[in-house]
Design a protein around this motif. Structure first.
Motif, PDB file in Angstrom:
ATOM      1  N   GLY A 193     -41.001 -93.975  27.564  1.00 54.27           N
ATOM      2  CA  GLY A 193     -41.280 -95.312  27.663  1.00 54.27           C
ATOM      3  C   GLY A 193     -39.774 -95.862  27.710  1.00 54.27           C
ATOM      4  O   GLY A 193     -39.303 -96.598  28.636  1.00 54.27           O
ATOM      5  N   LEU A 194     -39.178 -95.346  26.539  1.00 55.87           N
ATOM      6  CA  LEU A 194     -37.826 -96.013  26.537  1.00 55.87           C
ATOM      7  C   LEU A 194     -36.766 -95.317  27.689  1.00 55.87           C
ATOM      8  O   LEU A 194     -36.193 -96.365  28.138  1.00 55.87           O
ATOM      9  CB  LEU A 194     -37.250 -95.377  25.157  1.00 55.87           C
ATOM     10  CG  LEU A 194     -35.991 -96.153  24.874  1.00 55.87           C
ATOM     11  CD1 LEU A 194     -35.882 -97.499  24.618  1.00 55.87           C
ATOM     12  CD2 LEU A 194     -35.454 -95.277  23.537  1.00 55.87           C
ATOM     13  N   LEU A 195     -36.845 -94.194  27.971  1.00 52.78           N
ATOM     14  CA  LEU A 195     -36.215 -93.702  29.124  1.00 52.78           C
ATOM     15  C   LEU A 195     -36.515 -94.322  30.496  1.00 52.78           C
ATOM     16  O   LEU A 195     -35.767 -94.515  31.276  1.00 52.78           O
ATOM     17  CB  LEU A 195     -36.605 -92.079  29.236  1.00 52.78           C
ATOM     18  CG  LEU A 195     -36.130 -91.237  28.169  1.00 52.78           C
ATOM     19  CD1 LEU A 195     -36.333 -89.954  28.144  1.00 52.78           C
ATOM     20  CD2 LEU A 195     -34.552 -91.365  28.064  1.00 52.78           C
ATOM     21  N   ALA A 196     -37.995 -94.844  30.587  1.00 53.24           N
ATOM     22  CA  ALA A 196     -38.323 -95.637  31.916  1.00 53.24           C
ATOM     23  C   ALA A 196     -37.533 -96.701  31.956  1.00 53.24           C
ATOM     24  O   ALA A 196     -37.248 -97.328  32.890  1.00 53.24           O
ATOM     25  CB  ALA A 196     -39.807 -95.499  32.007  1.00 53.24           C
ATOM     26  N   GLU A 197     -37.502 -97.351  30.681  1.00 58.24           N
ATOM     27  CA  GLU A 197     -36.892 -98.710  30.678  1.00 58.24           C
ATOM     28  C   GLU A 197     -35.258 -98.490  30.963  1.00 58.24           C
ATOM     29  O   GLU A 197     -34.798 -99.373  31.609  1.00 58.24           O
ATOM     30  CB  GLU A 197     -36.742 -99.305  29.168  1.00 58.24           C
ATOM     31  CG  GLU A 197     -38.158 -99.902  28.913  1.00 58.24           C
ATOM     32  CD  GLU A 197     -38.257-100.295  27.384  1.00 58.24           C
ATOM     33  OE1 GLU A 197     -37.332-100.479  26.735  1.00 58.24           O
ATOM     34  OE2 GLU A 197     -39.149-100.584  26.855  1.00 58.24           O
ATOM     35  N   GLN A 202     -33.077-100.333  34.474  1.00 57.96           N
ATOM     36  CA  GLN A 202     -31.812-101.005  34.021  1.00 57.96           C
ATOM     37  C   GLN A 202     -30.549-100.479  34.473  1.00 57.96           C
ATOM     38  O   GLN A 202     -29.538-100.999  34.973  1.00 57.96           O
ATOM     39  CB  GLN A 202     -31.587-100.860  32.284  1.00 57.96           C
ATOM     40  CG  GLN A 202     -30.598-101.693  31.946  1.00 57.96           C
ATOM     41  CD  GLN A 202     -30.366-103.111  32.357  1.00 57.96           C
ATOM     42  OE1 GLN A 202     -31.443-103.899  32.108  1.00 57.96           O
ATOM     43  NE2 GLN A 202     -29.154-103.958  32.780  1.00 57.96           N
ATOM     44  N   ALA A 203     -30.389 -98.924  34.400  1.00 51.64           N
ATOM     45  CA  ALA A 203     -29.433 -98.252  35.287  1.00 51.64           C
ATOM     46  C   ALA A 203     -29.317 -98.533  36.659  1.00 51.64           C
ATOM     47  O   ALA A 203     -28.280 -98.624  37.415  1.00 51.64           O
ATOM     48  CB  ALA A 203     -29.576 -96.611  34.845  1.00 51.64           C
ATOM     49  N   GLN A 204     -30.384 -98.460  37.273  1.00 49.82           N
ATOM     50  CA  GLN A 204     -30.290 -98.701  38.675  1.00 49.82           C
ATOM     51  C   GLN A 204     -29.846-100.201  38.789  1.00 49.82           C
ATOM     52  O   GLN A 204     -29.226-100.372  39.798  1.00 49.82           O
ATOM     53  CB  GLN A 204     -32.145 -98.490  39.255  1.00 49.82           C
ATOM     54  CG  GLN A 204     -32.167 -97.268  39.319  1.00 49.82           C
ATOM     55  CD  GLN A 204     -33.720 -97.042  39.751  1.00 49.82           C
ATOM     56  OE1 GLN A 204     -34.491 -98.090  39.802  1.00 49.82           O
ATOM     57  NE2 GLN A 204     -34.190 -95.996  39.922  1.00 49.82           N
ATOM     58  N   GLN A 205     -30.267-101.348  38.168  1.00 52.31           N
ATOM     59  CA  GLN A 205     -29.584-102.548  38.450  1.00 52.31           C
ATOM     60  C   GLN A 205     -28.306-102.635  38.140  1.00 52.31           C
ATOM     61  O   GLN A 205     -27.553-103.165  38.865  1.00 52.31           O
ATOM     62  CB  GLN A 205     -30.500-103.417  37.248  1.00 52.31           C
ATOM     63  CG  GLN A 205     -31.968-103.755  37.748  1.00 52.31           C
ATOM     64  CD  GLN A 205     -32.764-104.441  36.577  1.00 52.31           C
ATOM     65  OE1 GLN A 205     -32.154-104.804  35.422  1.00 52.31           O
ATOM     66  NE2 GLN A 205     -34.073-104.660  37.047  1.00 52.31           N
TER      67      GLN A 205
END
Length: 171
Positions: free
Chosen positions: A88-92, A96-99
């Motif tokens: 879940g943390l990696l998905a968050e 954020q990295a894409q943004q």
């Protein structure tokens, strides 16, 4: 410092469990971990485990902080969420990295637009200069036949005289 010498650094961790759920959870987890270490049969093993734990946690946290302080803070605050998993943390992290990548691309695109805007007047000046050069070349080529053309009759006269003289045999 000699090779193999251990350097001791004392660090304090200030938690406010009544104000932060992440601090409360951290304190609870640290207490559970400390109780499990104290159940060890050997004091030396317990001390070594404590040192290794502190070293790993501090160095991992420091590395994360050096890479991205805001992300480090996000991970620290996520400690307060009981149901959070690594996945879940990696998905968050990924959205954020894409943004972040999109915002970097937007900044770069804006810089390119500014550079193009600065180059546009220069391009217009160059186009105007080329047009003026073409016009002057056309006018020069139109005027050139008048200047470059030599009256053939003026050249033919001396050539005819030379031929007559040669026919007479003087040479």
């Amino acid at each position: 410092m000699r090779n193999g010498q251990i350097r001791r650094v004392n660090l304090s961790l200030h938690l406010t469990p009544e104000q932060s759920r992440a601090d409360l959870r951290a304190m609870q987890q640290l207490q559970l971990w400390h109780q499990s270490v104290n159940q060890s049969d050997s004091i030396d093993d317990a001390n070594m485990e404590i040192r290794a734990f502190h070293r790993d946690v501090y160095l991992a946290g420091l590395q994360l902080f050096l890479m991205d302080p805001a992300f480090c803070h996000h991970v620290a605050e996520s400690l307060g969420r009981d149901n959070l998993t690594l996945r879940g943390l990696l998905a968050e992290i990924q959205p954020q990295a894409q943004q972040d990548e999109l915002s970097v691309e937007r900044v770069e695109l804006q810089k390119i637009r500014q550079e193009l805007a600065a180059l546009k007047p220069l391009m217009e000046q160059q186009t105007l200069a080329l047009q003026q050069l073409r016009l002057s070349a056309k006018s020069a080529s139109a005027a050139a036949p008048e200047h470059d053309n030599i009256d053939v009759s003026k050249v033919d006269a001396p050539v005819e005289k030379m031929q007559k003289i040669r026919q007479k045999g003087i040479f």
